[in-house]
Write an enzyme that holds these catalytic residues in place. Structure first.
Site, PDB file in Angstrom:
ATOM      1  CG  ASN A 122     -36.111   2.396  -6.476  1.00 32.61           C
ATOM      2  OD1 ASN A 122     -36.674   2.091  -6.727  1.00 32.61           O
ATOM      3  ND2 ASN A 122     -35.087   2.701  -7.416  1.00 32.61           N
TER       4      ASN A 122
ATOM      5  CG  HIS B  60     -37.230   5.860  -4.297  1.00 30.15           C
ATOM      6  ND1 HIS B  60     -37.984   4.937  -4.485  1.00 30.15           N
ATOM      7  CD2 HIS B  60     -37.366   5.904  -2.866  1.00 30.15           C
ATOM      8  CE1 HIS B  60     -38.830   4.609  -3.562  1.00 30.15           C
ATOM      9  NE2 HIS B  60     -38.778   4.446  -1.892  1.00 30.15           N
TER      10      HIS B  60
ATOM     11  NE  ARG C 212     -45.248   8.231  -9.096  1.00 31.79           N
ATOM     12  CZ  ARG C 212     -45.161   6.678  -9.700  1.00 31.79           C
ATOM     13  NH1 ARG C 212     -44.878   6.144  -9.362  1.00 31.79           N
ATOM     14  NH2 ARG C 212     -46.201   6.957 -10.895  1.00 31.79           N
TER      15      ARG C 212
ATOM     16  CB  SER D 220     -38.012   9.777  -9.340  1.00 31.80           C
ATOM     17  OG  SER D 220     -38.643   9.073  -8.742  1.00 31.80           O
TER      18      SER D 220
ATOM     19  CE1 TYR E 265     -38.577   6.891 -11.871  1.00 31.59           C
ATOM     20  CE2 TYR E 265     -40.098   6.192 -13.649  1.00 31.59           C
ATOM     21  CZ  TYR E 265     -40.099   6.384 -12.361  1.00 31.59           C
ATOM     22  OH  TYR E 265     -40.735   6.259 -11.568  1.00 31.59           O
TER      23      TYR E 265
ATOM     24  CG  ASP F  68     -45.466  -6.889   7.421  1.00 25.79           C
ATOM     25  OD1 ASP F  68     -45.668  -6.049   8.139  1.00 25.79           O
ATOM     26  OD2 ASP F  68     -46.192  -8.243   7.189  1.00 25.79           O
TER      27      ASP F  68
ATOM     28  CG  HIS G  83     -45.196   4.466  -3.645  1.00 30.31           C
ATOM     29  ND1 HIS G  83     -44.549   4.741  -2.845  1.00 30.31           N
ATOM     30  CD2 HIS G  83     -44.378   4.126  -4.627  1.00 30.31           C
ATOM     31  CE1 HIS G  83     -43.497   5.783  -3.782  1.00 30.31           C
ATOM     32  NE2 HIS G  83     -43.320   4.996  -4.795  1.00 30.31           N
TER      33      HIS G  83
HETATM   34  C1  DQA Z   1     -38.734   4.951  -7.456  1.00 30.24           C
HETATM   35  C2  DQA Z   1     -39.706   5.577  -7.907  1.00 30.24           C
HETATM   36  C3  DQA Z   1     -41.378   4.878  -7.377  1.00 30.24           C
HETATM   37  O1  DQA Z   1     -42.321   5.823  -7.158  1.00 30.24           O
HETATM   38  C4  DQA Z   1     -41.620   4.255  -9.147  1.00 30.24           C
HETATM   39  O2  DQA Z   1     -43.147   3.564  -8.557  1.00 30.24           O
HETATM   40  C5  DQA Z   1     -40.497   3.634  -9.745  1.00 30.24           C
HETATM   41  C6  DQA Z   1     -39.471   3.840  -9.203  1.00 30.24           C
HETATM   42  C7  DQA Z   1     -37.960   5.603  -7.782  1.00 30.24           C
HETATM   43  O3  DQA Z   1     -36.399   5.221  -8.402  1.00 30.24           O
HETATM   44  O4  DQA Z   1     -37.309   7.149  -8.077  1.00 30.24           O
HETATM   45  O5  DQA Z   1     -40.473   2.748  -9.958  1.00 30.24           O
HETATM   46  O6  DQA Z   1     -38.344   4.136  -7.305  1.00 30.24           O
END
Ligand code: DQA
Length: 143
Positions: free
Chosen positions: A73, A99, A110, A101, A22, A86, A79
């Protein structure tokens, strides 16, 4: 134009949390970047983070009521959370999913998102820059 940037669980720990995945930017730095980039784009950006699903839902309801665009985010809730999907379904102003990542290059779980069906677009894997690009796109809608 007002925009809400909403960050979900564990994102408050950015900077110390799995920096290889991250990055080293903290949530405070990310928030400052969004506010500054927003100001340059003519947007009044408000950044919020919570570890609580219900609080995130409340903010989305606020965005529904005020017809405010959202950059979301939702972290891991992306997931797992039907209720998050909703809430996103009720939004009338544009929603951009971000996201940090590249969720498609990681674990299979993911790759599914309850948010994406309701998003105008999705930015993944571009780190903090994804938020700036999302804000830039939202500002382009006004001109
Ligand atoms: C995330 C990706 C998600 O899979 C993960 O659970 C996160 C961060 C991202 O910003 O890359 O908490 O949302």
């Amino acid at each position: 134009r007002r925009v809400l940037v909403l960050n979900g669980p564990n994102l408050g720990r950015l900077g110390r949390r799995e920096p290889a995945v991250y990055g080293t930017t903290t949530h405070a730095e990310l928030a400052a970047l969004c506010v500054r980039a927003g100001a340059e784009l003519g947007l009044a950006v408000e950044v919020r983070q919570t570890d609580h699903e219900g609080e995130l839902l409340g903010w989305l309801h606020e965005a529904v009521d005020d017809e405010v665009p959202v950059v979301l985010n939702a972290g891991g809730l992306t997931h797992t959370s039907v209720v998050l999907g909703d809430a996103c379904a009720m939004l009338t102003a544009p929603l951009v999913e971000v996201h940090l990542s590249n969720v498609h290059a990681r674990e299979e779980f993911r790759r599914h998102s309850y948010v994406s069906p309701h998003a105008a677009g999705v930015l993944v894997g571009l780190g903090a820059e994804g938020y700036v690009l999302a804000l830039s796109w939202l500002s382009s809608l006004d001109s």
